[in-house]
Scaffold this active site. Structure first.
Site, PDB file in Angstrom:
ATOM      1  N   ASN A  94      31.619 -12.909  34.974  1.00  0.00           N
ATOM      2  CA  ASN A  94      30.273 -12.695  35.505  1.00  0.00           C
ATOM      3  C   ASN A  94      29.703 -11.424  34.890  1.00  0.00           C
ATOM      4  O   ASN A  94      30.452 -10.511  34.504  1.00  0.00           O
ATOM      5  CB  ASN A  94      30.306 -12.553  37.025  1.00  0.00           C
ATOM      6  CG  ASN A  94      28.917 -12.379  37.620  1.00  0.00           C
ATOM      7  OD1 ASN A  94      27.992 -13.115  37.277  1.00  0.00           O
ATOM      8  ND2 ASN A  94      28.761 -11.408  38.504  1.00  0.00           N
ATOM      9  N   ASP A 108      31.463  -9.300  43.514  1.00  0.00           N
ATOM     10  CA  ASP A 108      31.254  -8.274  42.480  1.00  0.00           C
ATOM     11  C   ASP A 108      32.400  -7.265  42.445  1.00  0.00           C
ATOM     12  O   ASP A 108      32.216  -6.118  42.026  1.00  0.00           O
ATOM     13  CB  ASP A 108      29.925  -7.531  42.706  1.00  0.00           C
ATOM     14  CG  ASP A 108      28.723  -8.447  42.619  1.00  0.00           C
ATOM     15  OD1 ASP A 108      28.786  -9.432  41.872  1.00  0.00           O
ATOM     16  OD2 ASP A 108      27.718  -8.180  43.310  1.00  0.00           O
ATOM     17  N   SER A 144      27.684  -4.450  33.880  1.00  0.00           N
ATOM     18  CA  SER A 144      29.129  -4.643  33.796  1.00  0.00           C
ATOM     19  C   SER A 144      29.456  -6.119  33.626  1.00  0.00           C
ATOM     20  O   SER A 144      28.809  -6.980  34.235  1.00  0.00           O
ATOM     21  CB  SER A 144      29.826  -4.158  35.072  1.00  0.00           C
ATOM     22  OG  SER A 144      29.479  -2.833  35.401  1.00  0.00           O
ATOM     23  N   HIS A 200      26.941  -8.353  35.808  1.00  0.00           N
ATOM     24  CA  HIS A 200      26.270  -7.781  36.971  1.00  0.00           C
ATOM     25  C   HIS A 200      25.455  -6.574  36.542  1.00  0.00           C
ATOM     26  O   HIS A 200      25.942  -5.733  35.764  1.00  0.00           O
ATOM     27  CB  HIS A 200      27.304  -7.359  38.018  1.00  0.00           C
ATOM     28  CG  HIS A 200      26.692  -6.811  39.267  1.00  0.00           C
ATOM     29  ND1 HIS A 200      26.086  -7.618  40.203  1.00  0.00           N
ATOM     30  CD2 HIS A 200      26.557  -5.532  39.721  1.00  0.00           C
ATOM     31  CE1 HIS A 200      25.620  -6.859  41.190  1.00  0.00           C
ATOM     32  NE2 HIS A 200      25.886  -5.604  40.914  1.00  0.00           N
TER      33      HIS A 200
END
Length: 225
Positions: free
Chosen positions: A111, A149, A140, A113
């Protein structure tokens, strides 16, 4: 010697898909992946238009009408696995994933972020960065775990917070850096250089990442390069 097959990627989106576009562009420029499909929970997501323009298969699986998050994630996993992916990428996919789903793709689910994790998890990161008086902000890329997260961070990019910044101006500068660090982390994963150990620690070239790599360091020239 035959070149290795590119890693098969599925990208999950909910919106405009600018990070998806960065990945599409990077694939054209030699990123060793093949984006096999783009899946969205939102039928009007503009990222679907980007994918179709690039000749990539698209699917829509709306979360509306599902009895539970578990039901949706089971259906989503079945759809993803039809494409036999080796890598699964979240690119603005606005869903909190269930632990069972995350475990199914452990070590191959990334992912991006818009903050310097672990700071500013969740939403509205640019506004919150300004409200906190931060002088540095950024983005990030991390492995996804069942902590929102909270998975191990792989690489980050920093941007200065400038006088007079508004959330929109700060977001635009961060987004430019997102488009660089996501393909970088995907390359490492596709090439087998990046792994997630059984101990939950990320490794790059066999070495534990005790802190995230910084894009600034990756871009800096080194002797002999």
């Amino acid at each position: 010697m035959t070149a290795p097959e590119p890693a098969r990627c599925i990208v999950l989106i909910s919106g405009g898909g600018t990070n998806l576009q960065a990945l599409i562009d990077a694939e054209r420029d030699g990123l060793p992946v093949r984006i096999a499909a783009v899946i969205s929970n939102e039928p009007q997501a503009y990222g679907l238009v980007r994918a179709r323009a690039a000749g990539i298969a698209t699917r829509v699986l709306s979360h509306r009408g599902c009895a539970s998050r578990d039901d949706y994630d089971r259906a989503l996993a079945r759809l993803i696995d039809e494409f036999r992916p080796t890598i699964l990428l979240l690119a603005g996919f606005m869903r909190i994933l269930t632990p069972r789903f995350v475990a199914h793709y452990r070590g191959r689910l990334l992912n991006i972020h818009p903050s310097l994790l672990p700071d500013l998890r969740g939403l509205h990161t640019h506004r919150r960065a300004l409200e906190s008086g931060a002088r540095v902000h950024g983005a990030s890329v991390h492995f996804v775990t069942d902590e929102l997260d909270g998975g191990p961070v792989i690489v980050q990019a920093r941007v200065p917070v400038l006088p007079g910044d508004q959330p929109e101006t700060l977001a635009a500068r961060v987004l430019q850096r997102e488009h660089l660090i996501y393909p970088l982390a995907v390359r490492w994963l596709a090439e087998g250089r990046l792994t997630l150990g059984d101990d939950g620690l990320p490794r790059l070239d066999g070495q534990i990442l005790d802190r995230p790599r910084l894009l600034e360091d990756e871009e800096a020239p080194t002797e002999g390069r």
